[in-house]
Scaffold this active site. Structure first.
Site, PDB file in Angstrom:
ATOM      1  N   GLY A  15       0.835  -1.206   0.000  1.00  0.00           N
ATOM      2  CA  GLY A  15       0.000   0.000   0.000  1.00  0.00           C
ATOM      3  C   GLY A  15       0.869   1.255   0.000  1.00  0.00           C
ATOM      4  O   GLY A  15       1.843   1.344   0.750  1.00  0.00           O
ATOM      5  N   ARG A  76       1.136  -5.193  -5.506  1.00  0.00           N
ATOM      6  CA  ARG A  76       1.326  -6.426  -4.716  1.00  0.00           C
ATOM      7  C   ARG A  76       1.551  -7.528  -5.745  1.00  0.00           C
ATOM      8  O   ARG A  76       0.809  -7.640  -6.707  1.00  0.00           O
ATOM      9  CB  ARG A  76       0.092  -6.667  -3.836  1.00  0.00           C
ATOM     10  CG  ARG A  76      -0.071  -5.548  -2.774  1.00  0.00           C
ATOM     11  CD  ARG A  76      -1.264  -5.787  -1.865  1.00  0.00           C
ATOM     12  NE  ARG A  76      -1.231  -4.898  -0.675  1.00  0.00           N
ATOM     13  CZ  ARG A  76      -1.889  -3.750  -0.584  1.00  0.00           C
ATOM     14  NH1 ARG A  76      -2.609  -3.334  -1.583  1.00  0.00           N
ATOM     15  NH2 ARG A  76      -1.824  -3.004   0.507  1.00  0.00           N
ATOM     16  N   ASP A 107       5.305  -4.931   6.039  1.00  0.00           N
ATOM     17  CA  ASP A 107       5.889  -6.217   6.439  1.00  0.00           C
ATOM     18  C   ASP A 107       5.869  -7.241   5.308  1.00  0.00           C
ATOM     19  O   ASP A 107       6.802  -8.024   5.133  1.00  0.00           O
ATOM     20  CB  ASP A 107       5.199  -6.756   7.706  1.00  0.00           C
ATOM     21  CG  ASP A 107       3.682  -6.757   7.584  1.00  0.00           C
ATOM     22  OD1 ASP A 107       2.999  -7.122   8.558  1.00  0.00           O
ATOM     23  OD2 ASP A 107       3.183  -6.372   6.511  1.00  0.00           O
ATOM     24  N   THR A 130       4.133   2.661   5.501  1.00  0.00           N
ATOM     25  CA  THR A 130       2.720   2.272   5.548  1.00  0.00           C
ATOM     26  C   THR A 130       2.022   3.185   6.540  1.00  0.00           C
ATOM     27  O   THR A 130       2.591   3.542   7.581  1.00  0.00           O
ATOM     28  CB  THR A 130       2.524   0.810   6.007  1.00  0.00           C
ATOM     29  OG1 THR A 130       1.117   0.585   6.273  1.00  0.00           O
ATOM     30  CG2 THR A 130       3.316   0.492   7.270  1.00  0.00           C
ATOM     31  N   ASP A 132      -0.295   2.421   8.424  1.00  0.00           N
ATOM     32  CA  ASP A 132      -0.810   1.658   9.573  1.00  0.00           C
ATOM     33  C   ASP A 132       0.044   1.772  10.824  1.00  0.00           C
ATOM     34  O   ASP A 132      -0.450   1.519  11.924  1.00  0.00           O
ATOM     35  CB  ASP A 132      -0.906   0.166   9.210  1.00  0.00           C
ATOM     36  CG  ASP A 132      -1.879  -0.073   8.081  1.00  0.00           C
ATOM     37  OD1 ASP A 132      -1.930  -1.200   7.561  1.00  0.00           O
ATOM     38  OD2 ASP A 132      -2.586   0.883   7.702  1.00  0.00           O
ATOM     39  N   ASP A 134       2.225  -0.315  11.802  1.00  0.00           N
ATOM     40  CA  ASP A 134       2.114  -1.635  12.461  1.00  0.00           C
ATOM     41  C   ASP A 134       3.382  -2.470  12.307  1.00  0.00           C
ATOM     42  O   ASP A 134       3.336  -3.691  12.313  1.00  0.00           O
ATOM     43  CB  ASP A 134       0.936  -2.421  11.856  1.00  0.00           C
ATOM     44  CG  ASP A 134       1.113  -2.644  10.357  1.00  0.00           C
ATOM     45  OD1 ASP A 134       0.369  -3.472   9.795  1.00  0.00           O
ATOM     46  OD2 ASP A 134       1.998  -1.992   9.748  1.00  0.00           O
ATOM     47  N   ARG A 176      -5.827  -1.500   8.754  1.00  0.00           N
ATOM     48  CA  ARG A 176      -5.822  -2.959   8.526  1.00  0.00           C
ATOM     49  C   ARG A 176      -6.232  -3.694   9.796  1.00  0.00           C
ATOM     50  O   ARG A 176      -7.412  -3.728  10.117  1.00  0.00           O
ATOM     51  CB  ARG A 176      -4.461  -3.433   8.025  1.00  0.00           C
ATOM     52  CG  ARG A 176      -4.565  -4.721   7.208  1.00  0.00           C
ATOM     53  CD  ARG A 176      -3.317  -5.068   6.447  1.00  0.00           C
ATOM     54  NE  ARG A 176      -2.089  -4.827   7.185  1.00  0.00           N
ATOM     55  CZ  ARG A 176      -0.872  -5.164   6.714  1.00  0.00           C
ATOM     56  NH1 ARG A 176      -0.764  -5.726   5.541  1.00  0.00           N
ATOM     57  NH2 ARG A 176       0.214  -4.925   7.400  1.00  0.00           N
TER      58      ARG A 176
END
Ligand code: F6P
Length: 328
Positions: A15, A76, A107, A130, A132, A134, A176
């Site tokens: 993303g 992707r 990741d 990203t 996120d 995360d 996410r």
């Protein structure tokens, strides 16, 4: 000892996130500074498998530090999950004379980089990009700060209409399967309630909190819901649930979606991207590989891909406590 690296390939994967262009710029400019070549790889691993490359020099990355998205595009790639696909990529890199990679992504992108690096003994460094936030091994991933500011700005606008109509709004945000955007932007935007996957408070507690807010004189409310939230109801079902139990409230839903991924990167993300790009190239020149650059205590650190991929970022429970207090 002089590094044997002569040409670095840089690409964005997964993303997109604001700040990716600033990171590309920093990698290209660092290569120019250390007098090594740099090649852009389009569309992430898919472009690597297809040999879709473009030479980049210091001037190629003029005027992109302030642009969201990624000039190298991203994707992707299923084919790279196969050994045949990775071999195709390796052959294209060798034919181009690329002898090291910088992958800017999340990741999943680092997993591909780690496998490729081990299979072909190929130096790879990662920059966490990203929204996120995360990824283990960095306090901030590129794009997180920008996404927070975007979400807060949008919720401020929603608050205008919510307070004008005495309405309750459920606002769904990205992330996410983590609640970092929801929790931080929720506090920043003054949300009455914040629903995150890391802490399932249950629907009863949500109703109690909304009723308490109403009883205290609040005639409109904002509830921020992380898309990975685990109440078992999506935002539209939450709306129906609250309407059923609190008929006095007009209830509406806003799903913010991909606008959270766009926009000019914040100054914080531009500076972070610049620091990460320089650190990634310098680490490669020092002979390092299979590492992700990150920021901790305002210093650049290096985390093995293995740990960055497997580690989980914990939600800041102190933020949850602060949110409970300031939304009384
Ligand atoms: O990982 C970044 C992210 O924006 C997540 O927050 C979101 O769930 C996902 O990507 C959306 O993926 P796509 O852009 O493929 O729809």
């Amino acid at each position: 000892m002089a590094s044997k690296i002569k040409k670095v390939g840089v690409f964005t994967s997964g993303g997109d996130a604001p700040g990716m262009n600033a990171a590309i710029r920093a990698v290209v400019r660092s290569c120019a500074y250390y007098k090594i070549d740099c090649v852009g790889i389009y569309r992430g691993y898919q472009g690597m498998v297809e040999g879709d490359f473009i030479s980049l020099n210091a001037r190629s990355v003029n005027n992109i530090i302030n642009k969201g998205g990624t000039i190298l595009k991203t994707s992707r790639c299923q084919e790279f999950r196969t050994s045949e696909g990775r071999k195709k990529a390796f052959d294209h890199l060798k034919a181009e004379g690329i002898d090291a990679l910088v992958v800017i992504g999340g990741d999943g992108s680092f997993t591909g980089g780690m496998i490729f690096s081990q299979e072909f003994d190929f130096p790879v460094m990662g920059i966490p990009g990203t929204i996120d936030n995360d990824i283990f091994g960095t306090l901030n991933t590129l794009g997180f700060d920008t996404a927070l500011n975007t979400v807060v700005e949008v919720i401020d606008k929603i608050r205008d209409t919510a307070s004008s109509h005495d309405r309750l709004f459920f606002v769904e945000v990205m992330g996410r399967d983590v609640g970092h955007i929801a929790l931080n932007a929720g506090i920043g935007a003054g949300a009455e309630e914040i629903l995150i996957p890391e802490e399932d408070l249950g629907l009863e507690r949500l109703l109690e909190s909304l009723k308490r807010s109403r009883a205290s004189g609040k005639t409109s409310s904002i509830v921020v819901v992380a898309e990975g939230d685990r109440t078992g109801k999506n935002v539209f079902e939450l709306k129906d649930y609250v309407k059923e139990h609190m008929p006095m409230y007009g209830v509406r839903v806003s799903v913010l979606g991909h606008l959270q991924r766009g926009g000019a990167p914040s100054c914080f993300d531009r500076v972070l991207a610049s620091r990460m790009g320089v650190s990634a190239v310098e680490a490669l020149l020092e002979g390092k590989t299979n590492l992700m650059v990150g920021i901790q205590n305002n210093e650049m650190i290096l985390t093995p891909f293995e740990k960055a991929i497997k580690g989980r970022t914990k939600i800041d429970t102190e933020l949850i406590r602060v949110s409970d207090i300031v939304t009384i």
